[in-house]
Scaffold this motif. Sequence first.
Motif, PDB file in Angstrom:
ATOM      1  N   GLU A  99     -14.733   0.920  -5.810  1.00  0.00           N
ATOM      2  CA  GLU A  99     -14.398   1.854  -4.732  1.00  0.00           C
ATOM      3  C   GLU A  99     -14.354   1.155  -3.379  1.00  0.00           C
ATOM      4  O   GLU A  99     -13.597   1.546  -2.493  1.00  0.00           O
ATOM      5  CB  GLU A  99     -15.417   2.995  -4.705  1.00  0.00           C
ATOM      6  N   VAL A 100     -15.171   0.131  -3.214  1.00  0.00           N
ATOM      7  CA  VAL A 100     -15.189  -0.649  -1.976  1.00  0.00           C
ATOM      8  C   VAL A 100     -15.286  -2.123  -2.352  1.00  0.00           C
ATOM      9  O   VAL A 100     -16.132  -2.504  -3.167  1.00  0.00           O
ATOM     10  CB  VAL A 100     -16.371  -0.259  -1.063  1.00  0.00           C
TER      11      VAL A 100
ATOM     12  N   ARG B 128     -10.213  -7.509   4.026  1.00  0.00           N
ATOM     13  CA  ARG B 128      -8.769  -7.465   4.301  1.00  0.00           C
ATOM     14  C   ARG B 128      -8.336  -8.729   5.042  1.00  0.00           C
ATOM     15  O   ARG B 128      -7.308  -9.334   4.734  1.00  0.00           O
ATOM     16  CB  ARG B 128      -8.448  -6.217   5.120  1.00  0.00           C
TER      17      ARG B 128
ATOM     18  N   LEU C  13      -5.603  -0.086  -0.025  1.00  0.00           N
ATOM     19  CA  LEU C  13      -6.508  -0.834  -0.896  1.00  0.00           C
ATOM     20  C   LEU C  13      -7.949  -0.631  -0.427  1.00  0.00           C
ATOM     21  O   LEU C  13      -8.206  -0.535   0.779  1.00  0.00           O
ATOM     22  CB  LEU C  13      -6.150  -2.315  -0.873  1.00  0.00           C
ATOM     23  N   PRO C  14      -8.894  -0.598  -1.353  1.00  0.00           N
ATOM     24  CA  PRO C  14     -10.291  -0.333  -0.988  1.00  0.00           C
ATOM     25  C   PRO C  14     -11.000  -1.566  -0.436  1.00  0.00           C
ATOM     26  O   PRO C  14     -12.042  -2.000  -0.946  1.00  0.00           O
ATOM     27  CB  PRO C  14     -10.916   0.124  -2.315  1.00  0.00           C
TER      28      PRO C  14
ATOM     29  N   GLU D 142       0.828  -1.204   0.000  1.00  0.00           N
ATOM     30  CA  GLU D 142       0.000   0.000   0.000  1.00  0.00           C
ATOM     31  C   GLU D 142       0.865   1.258   0.000  1.00  0.00           C
ATOM     32  O   GLU D 142       0.518   2.259  -0.636  1.00  0.00           O
ATOM     33  CB  GLU D 142      -0.945  -0.025   1.205  1.00  0.00           C
TER      34      GLU D 142
ATOM     35  N   THR E 134     -12.864  -3.711   2.672  1.00  0.00           N
ATOM     36  CA  THR E 134     -13.497  -3.651   3.987  1.00  0.00           C
ATOM     37  C   THR E 134     -12.634  -4.438   4.975  1.00  0.00           C
ATOM     38  O   THR E 134     -11.750  -5.208   4.569  1.00  0.00           O
ATOM     39  CB  THR E 134     -14.906  -4.261   3.950  1.00  0.00           C
TER      40      THR E 134
ATOM     41  N   HIS F 295      -1.532   4.504  -1.661  1.00  0.00           N
ATOM     42  CA  HIS F 295      -2.880   4.600  -1.083  1.00  0.00           C
ATOM     43  C   HIS F 295      -3.271   3.230  -0.545  1.00  0.00           C
ATOM     44  O   HIS F 295      -2.777   2.191  -1.015  1.00  0.00           O
ATOM     45  CB  HIS F 295      -3.900   5.059  -2.138  1.00  0.00           C
TER      46      HIS F 295
ATOM     47  N   ASP G  93     -15.848  -5.827  -0.759  1.00  0.00           N
ATOM     48  CA  ASP G  93     -16.212  -6.659   0.387  1.00  0.00           C
ATOM     49  C   ASP G  93     -15.774  -8.102   0.110  1.00  0.00           C
ATOM     50  O   ASP G  93     -15.245  -8.395  -0.967  1.00  0.00           O
ATOM     51  CB  ASP G  93     -17.713  -6.552   0.670  1.00  0.00           C
TER      52      ASP G  93
END
Length: 421
Positions: A210-211, A183, A176-177, A169, A179, A174, A213
């Motif tokens: 963007e996210v 992760r 990582l997107p 990262e 949750t 940045h 899960d």
Amino acid sequence: MSTTQPMADLLRPSHLDEVVGQSHLLGEEGPLHGMLETGRLQSLVFWGPPGTGKTTLARLLAGVGDLHFEPISAIFSGVADLRKLFARARERRAAGQGTLLFVDEIHRFNRAQQDGFLPYVEDGTVILVGATTENPSFELNGALLSRLRVLVLRRLDAAALETLLGRAETALGHPLPLTAEAREMLITLADGDGRYLFNMIEQIASSPAEVIDPTALLRLVQRRAPAHDKDREGHYNLISALHKSLRGSDADAALYWLARMVAGGEDPLYIARRLIRFASEDIGLADPDALRHALAARDAWHLLGAPEGELALVQAVIYLATAPKSNAAYRAWKQARRSAEQHGSLMPPAHILNAPTRLMAELGYGQGYAYDHDTDSGFSGQDYFPDELPRQHYYQPVERGFEREISRRLAYWARLRSSQN
């Protein structure tokens, strides 16, 4: 960050203190720390799962020892390549520089090729560092193995993988997107393999989401089967773990190892055969139904196949794990075999031999035989061992399960035999 250089290569540690997950080798009490402290680097073989840093460690050791790093792969190299390599190493040695020869997948070389390393390791032309995912005691010949120190690398734990994830990262600039749940799943999916973790990170970094899960993560990355080489050491390690968990009456652990084997692609019929063996070896007559359950699981698998047949294996594993245990039959058989081998071809006593001819009757065959059913107790107490072999006691039942009842029967017959003789 480079768009062409793989992340695993870009983030390869440049110093030994950046290596994660191998403190048992690099810590103050570790063997590599001791070698570097004394400045005496010896030939080694790194044994461990993929993605644990075998190549990285070899490269760093060469740098610390001011040695030329010469990497080859046993998959793509042959005798001609080795001859050229050893010739170059001799030239460097004459010029005052040593060579660290790193052989990836060293177990892929055959026995004759492995023997070819011996004179160059012996005279110091090269410091040999091999890497293997297979047990060196099985895959390397004794002559070569005796000249190498085996160091075992451990699969990377969650903390080590989290460190690598953080470095990735930072390189990306940045986070990582992911949750929190995704992760955690990413670390689990890496399965102790740092290289595989970086490969998944690259896939995630290229996603426009963007996210992400857990569900999206599983769609994004290619999930692999747990590590399990069906014809190598991993195969034997897992079946050993299953067998010993059953013997230890730990149904939950046994189910875990069963699941590992099935997920790794193990042949269910092989598992069923081992359960059948276990039922006789470790349970025996403590629970005579154990063998029937194991055989039924095999038959159910034949009938149903996957996935329905898996539940029959599960049922058998739970039954065997929770059954009373005894290896009395197993031990009795080993002792009986030993007696048979030690005493040779002893004849049965004459009184238990049939006499279908006049000559055999004249020789005493069958004379004095007591028909057990004609006795009041249904037990004659005769001796059935060879005349030259004193009565033996191979089978010693335990006081568990059905063998407790067998023990009482044997004691009853022993009393009758004693009173009649």
